[in-house]
Scaffold this motif. Structure first.
Motif, mmCIF file in Angstrom:
data_model
loop_
_atom_site.group_PDB
_atom_site.id
_atom_site.type_symbol
_atom_site.label_atom_id
_atom_site.label_comp_id
_atom_site.label_asym_id
_atom_site.label_seq_id
_atom_site.Cartn_x
_atom_site.Cartn_y
_atom_site.Cartn_z
ATOM 1 N N PRO A 1 0.757 -1.306 -0.146
ATOM 2 C CA PRO A 1 -0.074 -0.115 0.130
ATOM 3 C C PRO A 1 0.749 1.098 0.072
ATOM 4 O O PRO A 1 0.310 2.287 -0.678
ATOM 5 C CB PRO A 1 -0.861 -0.193 1.430
ATOM 6 C CG PRO A 1 -0.912 -1.480 1.634
ATOM 7 C CD PRO A 1 0.457 -2.084 1.142
ATOM 8 N N PHE A 2 1.973 1.354 0.733
ATOM 9 C CA PHE A 2 2.858 2.551 0.963
ATOM 10 C C PHE A 2 3.303 2.804 -0.581
ATOM 11 O O PHE A 2 3.643 4.004 -0.795
ATOM 12 C CB PHE A 2 3.794 2.426 1.811
ATOM 13 C CG PHE A 2 4.890 1.360 1.363
ATOM 14 C CD1 PHE A 2 6.211 1.717 0.616
ATOM 15 C CD2 PHE A 2 4.995 -0.018 1.901
ATOM 16 C CE1 PHE A 2 7.155 1.021 0.414
ATOM 17 C CE2 PHE A 2 5.994 -0.746 1.629
ATOM 18 C CZ PHE A 2 7.096 -0.425 0.762
ATOM 19 N N MET A 3 3.600 1.764 -1.385
ATOM 20 C CA MET A 3 4.062 2.199 -2.813
ATOM 21 C C MET A 3 2.891 2.558 -3.492
ATOM 22 O O MET A 3 3.338 3.270 -4.377
ATOM 23 C CB MET A 3 4.762 0.786 -3.425
ATOM 24 C CG MET A 3 6.247 0.557 -2.820
ATOM 25 S SD MET A 3 7.309 1.866 -3.212
ATOM 26 C CE MET A 3 7.338 2.116 -4.842
ATOM 27 N N GLN A 4 1.848 1.921 -3.513
ATOM 28 C CA GLN A 4 0.690 2.648 -4.193
ATOM 29 C C GLN A 4 0.527 3.998 -3.831
ATOM 30 O O GLN A 4 0.275 4.806 -4.882
ATOM 31 C CB GLN A 4 -0.441 1.832 -3.915
ATOM 32 C CG GLN A 4 -0.338 0.131 -4.298
ATOM 33 C CD GLN A 4 -1.602 -0.728 -3.781
ATOM 34 O OE1 GLN A 4 -2.532 -0.132 -3.301
ATOM 35 N NE2 GLN A 4 -1.518 -1.866 -3.929
ATOM 36 N N ASN A 5 0.585 4.343 -2.930
ATOM 37 C CA ASN A 5 0.480 5.860 -2.223
ATOM 38 C C ASN A 5 1.246 6.623 -2.750
ATOM 39 O O ASN A 5 1.336 7.647 -3.234
ATOM 40 C CB ASN A 5 0.302 5.886 -0.800
ATOM 41 C CG ASN A 5 -1.123 5.321 -0.259
ATOM 42 O OD1 ASN A 5 -2.039 5.333 -0.780
ATOM 43 N ND2 ASN A 5 -1.070 5.037 0.996
ATOM 44 N N ALA A 6 2.537 6.307 -2.727
ATOM 45 C CA ALA A 6 3.841 6.932 -3.225
ATOM 46 C C ALA A 6 3.625 7.148 -4.777
ATOM 47 O O ALA A 6 3.975 8.268 -5.252
ATOM 48 C CB ALA A 6 5.305 6.289 -2.952
ATOM 49 N N LEU A 7 3.439 6.068 -5.400
ATOM 50 C CA LEU A 7 3.267 6.335 -6.996
ATOM 51 C C LEU A 7 2.100 7.303 -7.310
ATOM 52 O O LEU A 7 2.318 8.042 -8.237
ATOM 53 C CB LEU A 7 3.001 4.801 -7.521
ATOM 54 C CG LEU A 7 4.045 4.027 -7.421
ATOM 55 C CD1 LEU A 7 3.926 2.626 -7.920
ATOM 56 C CD2 LEU A 7 5.238 4.521 -8.491
ATOM 57 N N ILE B 1 11.006 3.618 -8.381
ATOM 58 C CA ILE B 1 11.550 2.175 -8.668
ATOM 59 C C ILE B 1 13.125 1.735 -8.289
ATOM 60 O O ILE B 1 13.538 0.868 -7.560
ATOM 61 C CB ILE B 1 11.408 1.824 -10.140
ATOM 62 C CG1 ILE B 1 9.846 1.797 -10.534
ATOM 63 C CG2 ILE B 1 11.908 0.250 -10.396
ATOM 64 C CD1 ILE B 1 9.547 1.865 -11.980
ATOM 65 N N PHE B 2 13.740 2.484 -8.662
ATOM 66 C CA PHE B 2 15.274 2.414 -8.154
ATOM 67 C C PHE B 2 15.488 2.786 -6.835
ATOM 68 O O PHE B 2 16.492 2.114 -6.197
ATOM 69 C CB PHE B 2 16.135 3.546 -9.048
ATOM 70 C CG PHE B 2 16.689 3.143 -10.180
ATOM 71 C CD1 PHE B 2 17.248 2.121 -10.759
ATOM 72 C CD2 PHE B 2 16.022 4.034 -11.535
ATOM 73 C CE1 PHE B 2 17.421 1.598 -12.234
ATOM 74 C CE2 PHE B 2 16.578 3.585 -12.883
ATOM 75 C CZ PHE B 2 16.990 2.460 -13.331
ATOM 76 N N SER B 3 14.935 3.687 -6.178
ATOM 77 C CA SER B 3 14.812 3.594 -4.584
ATOM 78 C C SER B 3 14.535 2.348 -3.734
ATOM 79 O O SER B 3 14.983 1.974 -2.773
ATOM 80 C CB SER B 3 14.112 4.881 -4.186
ATOM 81 O OG SER B 3 12.893 4.648 -4.208
ATOM 82 N N SER C 1 9.364 12.433 2.363
ATOM 83 C CA SER C 1 8.998 11.098 2.905
ATOM 84 C C SER C 1 7.893 10.627 2.246
ATOM 85 O O SER C 1 6.890 10.261 2.584
ATOM 86 C CB SER C 1 8.516 11.386 4.357
ATOM 87 O OG SER C 1 8.335 10.109 4.904
ATOM 88 N N ILE C 2 8.110 10.244 0.931
ATOM 89 C CA ILE C 2 6.997 10.092 0.063
ATOM 90 C C ILE C 2 6.606 8.627 0.174
ATOM 91 O O ILE C 2 5.382 8.197 -0.021
ATOM 92 C CB ILE C 2 7.542 10.001 -1.398
ATOM 93 C CG1 ILE C 2 6.465 9.885 -2.639
ATOM 94 C CG2 ILE C 2 8.592 8.793 -1.862
ATOM 95 C CD1 ILE C 2 6.927 10.287 -3.974
ATOM 96 N N LEU C 3 7.623 7.851 0.896
ATOM 97 C CA LEU C 3 6.931 6.371 1.078
ATOM 98 C C LEU C 3 6.006 6.313 2.577
ATOM 99 O O LEU C 3 5.640 5.511 2.840
ATOM 100 C CB LEU C 3 8.214 5.483 1.432
ATOM 101 C CG LEU C 3 9.193 5.151 0.173
ATOM 102 C CD1 LEU C 3 10.183 4.237 0.506
ATOM 103 C CD2 LEU C 3 8.313 4.726 -0.847
#
Length: 263
Positions: free
Chosen positions: A5-11, A231-233, A119-121
């Motif tokens: 979920p945190f990656m979905q929110n970040a994207l 993605i790279f991070s 703090s995008i994640l």
């Protein structure tokens, strides 16, 4: 990666920021006010520190302080046109001074790093809603005042002669800048936001297209920078904000080296 979920929110947050920042950035770059992005980013940090000390939402205090700073800069710029860059330096120094005093006092050191470096994640649904609202407001405002903004950006004196309310347009744009930067630093960080405002636009300008096409290319480049940076991070386990900033620089260098129309 997308199952988290945190990656979905970040994207999702990154996609909105990639649209928001170039819309503001293209007018800043063409007006040669790139430094204003840095000035307002540092102002937003002071707003965050004030919010933490006072005990209110840092995002809310950042929005208030940054928009007031943007309006103050426009007010001073309108009266002291010859000293526009100096005035921005004064406002930035004032904001940095406030932030340093509050942070060094120990009252505002809680979570201050996530605004400094981003703090995008850790973006929440509330953050997404706030960014979405500001993005929609900005798109609608720019669409409504599009012709006035274009005319004022390229020829402010000519806009005056054409009976365009230049002061109103400039204050509205200053307000949009303050809102955009203040909601973005929670996600990108003070040290990264200026790169997302300026570099995608600078990269897009290398293709030497018209205004609308340049804006579209800048948004695409911004999306590319943010998505690849995330993605790279994730793969490299590096800081998202720093990785996105590096991707912006790499894209800029690539556009300078590979663009066949660049001379």
């Amino acid at each position: 990666m997308l199952s988290y979920p945190f990656m979905q929110n970040a994207l999702m947050a990154g996609a909105m920021i990639a649209i928001l920042c170039p819309i503001i950035g293209i007018f800043l770059v063409l007006r040669r006010y790139s430094m204003m992005g840095d000035t307002l980013a540092h102002s937003s940090l002071a707003g965050v520190a004030i919010g933490i000390v006072v005990g209110i939402s840092p995002t809310l205090s950042s929005v208030i302080f940054t928009t007031l700073a943007a309006i103050l800069i426009e007010f001073l710029r309108d009266r002291f046109k010859r000293y526009a860059e100096i005035l921005m330096s004064v406002v930035m120094t004032l904001s940095v001074g406030i932030a340093i005093i509050l942070v060094s006092s120990g009252q505002a050191n809680t979570n201050i790093n996530q605004y400094l470096f981003g703090s995008i994640l850790t973006v929440t649904r509330q953050d997404l809603i706030l960014v979405l609202v500001v993005t929609i407001i900005t798109i609608l405002a720019v669409s409504y005042f599009y012709n006035e903004l274009i005319y004022t950006t390229f020829d402010e004196d000519g806009a005056h002669i054409s009976n365009i309310k230049v002061k109103r347009v400039n204050y509205i744009f200053a307000l949009l800048m303050g809102l955009s930067i203040s909601v973005s630093i929670r996600i990108t960080g003070v040290l990264v936001i200026s790169s997302l405002i300026v570099l995608p636009v600078a990269s897009a300008m290398q293709f030497k297209k018209g205004f609308r096409q340049t804006l579209f290319i800048a948004v695409v480049i911004g999306l590319l920078d943010i998505m690849l940076g995330l993605i790279f991070s994730y793969v490299l386990d590096s800081a998202p904000g720093g990785t996105i900033a590096l991707m912006s620089v790499i894209t800029m260098v690539g556009s300078l080296l590979l663009n066949p129309f660049n001379k």
